[in-house]
Design an enzyme around this catalytic site. Structure first.
Site, PDB file in Angstrom:
ATOM      1  N   ASP A  47      50.597  41.178  37.474  1.00 25.74           N
ATOM      2  CA  ASP A  47      50.968  41.839  38.719  1.00 25.74           C
ATOM      3  C   ASP A  47      49.729  42.625  39.079  1.00 25.74           C
ATOM      4  OD1 ASP A  47      51.634  43.813  40.590  1.00 25.74           O
ATOM      5  OD2 ASP A  47      53.737  43.713  40.034  1.00 25.74           O
ATOM      6  N   HIS A  48      48.964  42.147  40.045  1.00 28.83           N
ATOM      7  CA  HIS A  48      47.612  42.712  40.206  1.00 28.83           C
ATOM      8  C   HIS A  48      47.626  44.182  40.610  1.00 28.83           C
ATOM      9  CE1 HIS A  48      48.053  41.774  44.510  1.00 28.83           C
ATOM     10  NE2 HIS A  48      47.048  42.598  44.725  1.00 28.83           N
ATOM     11  N   HIS A  63      55.348  44.299  42.891  1.00 26.74           N
ATOM     12  CA  HIS A  63      54.420  45.413  43.129  1.00 26.74           C
ATOM     13  C   HIS A  63      55.138  46.758  43.323  1.00 26.74           C
ATOM     14  CE1 HIS A  63      51.635  42.208  43.359  1.00 26.74           C
ATOM     15  NE2 HIS A  63      51.687  41.980  44.644  1.00 26.74           N
TER      16      HIS A  63
HETATM   17  C1  BG6 Z   1      50.244  39.585  46.878  1.00 26.54           C
HETATM   18  C2  BG6 Z   1      51.227  39.072  47.887  1.00 26.54           C
HETATM   19  O1  BG6 Z   1      50.826  39.646  45.615  1.00 26.54           O
HETATM   20  O2  BG6 Z   1      49.812  40.881  47.258  1.00 26.54           O
HETATM   21  C3  BG6 Z   1      50.611  39.051  49.268  1.00 26.54           C
HETATM   22  O3  BG6 Z   1      51.636  37.756  47.520  1.00 26.54           O
HETATM   23  C4  BG6 Z   1      50.038  40.408  49.614  1.00 26.54           C
HETATM   24  O4  BG6 Z   1      51.555  38.649  50.249  1.00 26.54           O
HETATM   25  C5  BG6 Z   1      49.138  40.908  48.501  1.00 26.54           C
HETATM   26  O5  BG6 Z   1      49.311  40.287  50.818  1.00 26.54           O
HETATM   27  C6  BG6 Z   1      48.678  42.337  48.750  1.00 26.54           C
HETATM   28  O6  BG6 Z   1      47.708  42.665  47.798  1.00 26.54           O
HETATM   29  P1  BG6 Z   1      46.599  43.755  48.113  1.00 26.54           P
HETATM   30  O7  BG6 Z   1      45.863  43.918  46.830  1.00 26.54           O
HETATM   31  O8  BG6 Z   1      45.769  43.245  49.215  1.00 26.54           O
HETATM   32  O9  BG6 Z   1      47.359  44.995  48.507  1.00 26.54           O
END
Ligand code: BG6
Length: 493
Positions: A181-182, A244
């Protein structure tokens, strides 16, 4: 720090994620000395390509997407030379035999069996096939040396996630599986733990006794871009809330872990997910608002509505926005609402946590025209990366009246070069540290927490889509959700 020889195998290496995030992450890990000199990347894709063709494609993308380019040219060239391309057909057994012999050749060149990190940057529906072939051929047979990283969403509901996990567990031990989960790799998300448990002064206030409500926002300006085909079947609840936002909720609400060991932290986070109050089907409309964007303006530029976007059905009912009120049934948080919201095509990109404290029990002061502002702690995750404490002070002058003031810690003031989330996470996976990855029970609980919503929404399509304009803060019902409790969405500035 990973100092063991490693082979990284990327499934879906020609895809969007690999180009924007994965190759830049590997490049930066290499430049920072976090990869052994004995490392190789095997990039797998469907198209026929030579190593050289693929390498120039990577260089081109690094120039666009990596946080470092210019000064590292020579070393980047060296990095690139570690990459090779292999044509791969996910459904064909012979592709896996070819991969097997490539892995063995590299091991022979290294003079030892290298660690293997398999990165599945592909749609979830392929995971089963890949994992079955990997088991059959024994590609990841070494439990100590071989790991697999899996992208979210992990399944599409609780039942499918359980099935997927059972299937994966026939090939991999839990310790080998890194569910990414980045958001957990973002500096400012990790800083929540440091802030909460590295200081003594906030924690005593961190409960139902002093906090009025908590607001978590992850708003995006972008729409679905090139990902319409994927997003149509997913929607904001599964794309953002299940992972997230619930993970940020965990960091905000968890008890102090016994230590910083992976399982101690993950146990406390799992407790939060377990304590999310499960709602009944007839309560869904009361606690949750869904939305879909209509045409509008983002920073003055016209943008089409979701239903007009590429790859989207003209009568699509996929939600691009969710706002919800969550209660945690535990001692610390009983009765305190956590408001979560996320949406695409919102007024501005902003991820933040706002802790609003209870009002003073009694006040004799008079206030300026802004009125009394509650004490707030604002944690900006992105793009602003700061922590603000808002409080009342005496307004300079003869009378004893008050006005709001704030103290700010800005992340940029102490660091200009933060690693990207993917860098941190991949580095951890290479080093065998699963702390920032989701353990199976967390994923299962997170699906369980939204299951009723998924079911009710499936059975009752929305009648009012599209219901918010691109460039706005979402549907009006989201304001009503808070107004019922005398609350308002609070600005993060
Ligand atoms: C991803 C989603 O996990 O996170 C995307 O699948 C979203 O839809 C993205 O745009 C948002 O990531 P960040 O790091 O740009 O906030």
């Amino acid at each position: 720090k990973n100092i063991s020889p490693t082979i990284i195998v990327i499934f879906g290496a020609t895809g969007d994620l690999a180009k924007r995030k994965l190759f830049p992450a590997f490049q930066n890990l290499f430049l920072d000395g976090r990869l052994d000199e004995k490392f190789k990347i095997i990039a797998l894709g469907r198209a026929e390509k030579s190593d050289d063709e693929f390498r120039s494609y990577v260089v081109e993308n690094l120039n666009t997407f990596s946080r470092r380019t210019a000064n590292c040219d020579e070393r980047t060239q060296e990095f690139i030379s570690h990459i090779s391309y292999l044509r791969h057909d996910i459904d064909k057994e012979e592709s896996y035999y070819q991969l097997d012999s490539k892995l063995k050749d590299i091991d022979a060149g290294f003079g030892e069996r290298a660690n293997r990190l398999f990165y599945l940057s592909i749609t979830p529906s392929f995971i089963t096939t890949i994992s079955a072939y990997m088991k059959k051929i024994g590609l990841a047979a070494n439990e100590k040396q071989d790991r697999i990283i899996i992208e979210k969403p992990f399944g599409y509901d609780k039942t499918s996630a359980i099935a997927l996990n059972e299937m994966l567990s026939q090939t991999f031990k839990e310790e080998q599986i890194y569910r990414i989960d980045h958001y957990l790799g973002k500096e400012t998300v990790q800083n929540i733990l440091a802030f909460r448990f590295g200081n003594s002064m906030f924690e005593p206030l961190w409960s139902r006794n002093f906090i009025d409500f908590v607001q978590i926002t992850v708003a995006e300006e972008v729409g679905v871009e090139e990902r319409g085909g994927f997003y149509e079947g997913v929607g904001a609840l599964k794309d953002m809330i299940q992972n997230h936002l619930l993970q940020i909720l965990c960091m905000t609400a968890m008890e102090a872990p016994a230590s910083l060991r992976a399982d101690d932290i993950r146990n406390r986070k799992a407790d939060v997910l377990k304590s999310i109050r499960r709602i009944k089907p007839d309560e869904v409309d009361h606690y949750i608002v869904r939305g879909q964007y209509d045409a509008g303006f983002i920073k003055g530029n016209p943008v089409p509505g979701y239903r007009q976007d590429k790859g989207i059905a003209p009568d699509s009912n996929t939600e691009t926005y969710v706002a919800m009120k969550i209660y945690l049934d535990n001692w610390r948080w009983q009765g305190i609402p956590f408001y979560l919201r996320t949406g695409k095509r919102m007024e501005e990109k902003q991820s933040s946590i706002i802790i609003q404290f209870k009002p003073v029990p009694h006040s004799s002061f008079s206030y300026g025209k802004e009125g009394m502002t509650p004490n707030r702690l604002i944690i900006n995750i992105q793009p602003a990366m700061d922590i603000k404490l808002q409080f009342m002070t005496k307004k300079p002058g003869l009378s004893l009246s008050l006005r709001p003031a704030e103290m700010v810690f800005d992340y940029f003031s102490c660091s200009t070069m933060s690693p990207e989330a993917y860098e941190t996470l991949i580095g951890d996976a290479l080093a065998g540290d699963p702390t920032l990855f989701m353990r199976w029970d967390q994923v299962e609980e997170a699906w369980d927490a939204i299951e009723t919503i998924q079911q009710v929404w499936k059975n009752t399509p929305p009648t009012n889509f599209p219901n918010y304009k691109a460039g706005s803060w979402g549907p009006e019902e989201a304001d009503e959700l808070l107004a019922r409790q005398g609350h308002k969405w609070v600005s993060n500035t």
